[in-house]
Design a protein around this motif. Structure first.
Motif, mmCIF file in Angstrom:
data_model
loop_
_atom_site.group_PDB
_atom_site.id
_atom_site.type_symbol
_atom_site.label_atom_id
_atom_site.label_comp_id
_atom_site.label_asym_id
_atom_site.label_seq_id
_atom_site.Cartn_x
_atom_site.Cartn_y
_atom_site.Cartn_z
ATOM 1 N N ALA A 120 17.718 79.240 42.779
ATOM 2 C CA ALA A 120 17.819 79.734 41.443
ATOM 3 C C ALA A 120 15.720 78.739 41.450
ATOM 4 N N ILE A 121 15.208 79.802 40.340
ATOM 5 C CA ILE A 121 14.244 78.667 39.441
ATOM 6 C C ILE A 121 14.651 78.497 38.512
ATOM 7 N N LEU A 122 14.194 78.151 38.035
ATOM 8 C CA LEU A 122 13.918 77.450 36.593
ATOM 9 C C LEU A 122 12.406 77.315 36.364
ATOM 10 N N VAL A 123 12.031 78.005 35.208
ATOM 11 C CA VAL A 123 10.213 77.988 35.245
ATOM 12 C C VAL A 123 10.801 77.152 33.774
ATOM 13 N N PHE A 124 9.736 76.077 33.273
ATOM 14 C CA PHE A 124 9.893 75.968 31.825
ATOM 15 C C PHE A 124 8.706 76.354 31.549
ATOM 16 N N VAL A 125 8.871 76.666 30.472
ATOM 17 C CA VAL A 125 7.701 76.873 28.984
ATOM 18 C C VAL A 125 7.939 76.472 28.198
ATOM 19 N N ASP A 126 6.511 75.828 27.464
ATOM 20 C CA ASP A 126 6.791 75.464 26.123
ATOM 21 C C ASP A 126 5.361 75.975 25.321
ATOM 22 N N PRO A 127 6.373 76.825 24.100
ATOM 23 C CA PRO A 127 5.854 77.949 24.037
ATOM 24 C C PRO A 127 5.195 76.861 22.796
ATOM 25 N N SER A 128 4.908 75.668 22.683
ATOM 26 C CA SER A 128 4.654 74.964 21.270
ATOM 27 C C SER A 128 3.445 74.673 22.168
ATOM 28 N N GLU A 129 3.198 74.691 23.217
ATOM 29 C CA GLU A 129 1.345 74.151 23.709
ATOM 30 C C GLU A 129 1.576 72.759 23.910
ATOM 31 N N GLU A 130 2.013 71.951 23.298
ATOM 32 C CA GLU A 130 1.915 70.755 22.817
ATOM 33 C C GLU A 130 2.244 70.131 23.929
ATOM 34 N N CYS A 131 2.071 70.270 25.497
ATOM 35 C CA CYS A 131 1.926 69.969 26.202
ATOM 36 C C CYS A 131 0.465 69.840 27.501
ATOM 37 N N GLY A 132 -0.217 71.100 26.222
ATOM 38 C CA GLY A 132 -1.505 70.880 26.994
ATOM 39 C C GLY A 132 -1.992 72.108 27.200
ATOM 40 N N TYR A 133 -1.196 72.871 27.601
ATOM 41 C CA TYR A 133 -1.540 74.043 28.497
ATOM 42 C C TYR A 133 -1.195 75.371 27.746
ATOM 43 N N VAL A 158 14.090 84.308 39.145
ATOM 44 C CA VAL A 158 13.865 83.042 38.644
ATOM 45 C C VAL A 158 14.324 83.434 36.783
ATOM 46 N N LEU A 159 14.465 81.910 36.725
ATOM 47 C CA LEU A 159 14.249 82.359 35.150
ATOM 48 C C LEU A 159 13.995 81.571 33.860
ATOM 49 N N THR A 160 12.933 82.097 32.961
ATOM 50 C CA THR A 160 12.611 81.627 32.263
ATOM 51 C C THR A 160 12.880 80.832 30.831
ATOM 52 N N VAL A 161 12.640 79.226 30.929
ATOM 53 C CA VAL A 161 13.276 78.734 30.098
ATOM 54 C C VAL A 161 12.556 77.882 28.982
ATOM 55 N N CYS A 162 12.440 78.092 27.719
ATOM 56 C CA CYS A 162 11.552 77.596 26.615
ATOM 57 C C CYS A 162 12.408 76.150 26.944
ATOM 58 N N SER A 163 11.283 75.422 26.624
ATOM 59 C CA SER A 163 11.729 74.448 26.740
ATOM 60 C C SER A 163 11.311 73.532 24.871
ATOM 61 N N LYS A 164 11.535 72.777 24.483
ATOM 62 C CA LYS A 164 10.880 72.220 23.770
ATOM 63 C C LYS A 164 11.506 73.276 22.074
#
Length: 328
Positions: A246-259, A280-286
């Motif tokens: 399984a794949i956990l793809v982390f995304v940061d919607p706050s964009e504080e990661c710089g992307y 493949v699961l999408t993970v909303c981090s932060k």
């Protein structure tokens, strides 16, 4: 299997010194014809045994897991005129095996010569045999050196077990992946870091229903688009494909990661296509800062919110079942 148990590969000069010094001691214990016979037997056996042990200590690449085979392909560089990867290792091993068998032939050839003559002539034959043993060993010196270097590289690669269910963590840098792995495993000392191509891979473990799951974070590999990876990194990603359940793809919607979020989601879409055979699961981090994205899981590794739920979602997606012996 892993490569961590590969023994040290002797260099040609080390092997020659070892064979001849042991032979000298064996010869001192006897006299006349017996001394020459003992020296010949000792030196030739040491050369042939050590060379053949080098080859038999390596795994059969036709039966190792695709994960470890692809890692070797990715991490072993060319040596001289020999290619890198598994093909290069096979050529080096073949040459060393040939040399080991040649040492046996030299022993058998000169054994009869030494046995059926006087001590002085036997000494001349024994010296000829020593010269040929040294020449044979030196002829595969580069092969022994290449195998030794390969061993030093491969023995430090991660102990990712293909027979254990594996959750791979992906996403752009600074989106909270390592923090999640730390939080999920509840202890930093449960996370091992290994050299992996040009970066480090982090492996942690969690347990659900008495089944151990591997959490694998591969910074430098699955944190940017494929066109930005070099050839070695693309091969390393291929190895990860074999291990991933399984794949956990982390995304940061706050964009504080710089992307930008759009860029992060584009990487997610690319990984979904590349790892089409696994969930493949999408993970909303932060998630404590922003939830402005459609995701399978929402978490904040900083606060602990959603960490267990994200692990549980990955475990459910894998749907791993222990194979029980068939009792017919």
């Amino acid at each position: 299997m892993t490569y961590e148990d590969l023994p040290t590969t002797p260099r040609a000069e080390e092997l020659i010194d070892k064979a001849f010094s042991r032979a000298a001691r064996a010869g001192h214990a006897k006299s006349g014809l017996e001394a020459q016979q003992s020296m010949l037997q000792t030196a030739s056996n040491i050369v042939s045994d050590n060379l053949q042990n080098v080859t038999t200590s390596w795994p059969d690449f036709d039966v190792v897991s695709p994960f470890y085979r692809d890692l070797a392909d990715a991490m072993i560089e060319p040596h001289g005129d020999c290619p890198g990867g598994v093909d290069g290792l096979r050529k080096h091993l073949s040459q060393v095996m040939w040399a080991g068998r040649q040492a046996e032939k030299i022993r058998d050839e000169y054994h009869s010569k030494v046995r059926n003559t006087d001590p002085d002539t036997a000494k001349k034959h024994r010296k000829q045999a020593f010269a040929r043993l040294a020449s044979i060993t030196e002829s595969v010196g580069d092969d022994l050196l290449a195998l030794g270097e390969a061993r030093d590289v491969l023995r430090d690669i991660p102990d990712i077990r293909p027979d254990e269910p594996t959750i791979v963590i992906a996403g752009y840098p600074n989106v909270g992946k390592s923090t999640f792995v730390n939080a999920a495993t509840n202890a930093r000392n449960d996370i091992d870091s290994y050299p992996f191509t040009t970066t480090q891979v982090h492996v942690g473990h969690v347990e659900r229903d008495h089944i151990r799951y591997q959490l694998v974070d591969t910074p430098g590999l699955l944190d940017r688009p494929a066109e930005e990876r070099n050839g070695i990194e693309r091969q390393a990603v291929s190895a990860v494909e074999h291990a991933a359940d399984a794949i956990l793809v982390f995304v940061d919607p706050s964009e504080e990661c710089g992307y930008p979020l759009e860029t992060q989601l584009a990487l997610r879409d690319e990984l979904e296509a590349q790892f089409a055979a696994v969930p493949v699961l999408t993970v909303c981090s932060k998630a404590d800062r922003s939830r402005d994205v459609e995701a399978d899981c929402y978490l904040s590794a900083e606060t602990g919110e959603g960490v267990d739920e994200t692990v549980d979602a990955a475990v459910a997606a894998i749907d791993y079942e222990i194979e029980l012996p068939y009792d017919g």
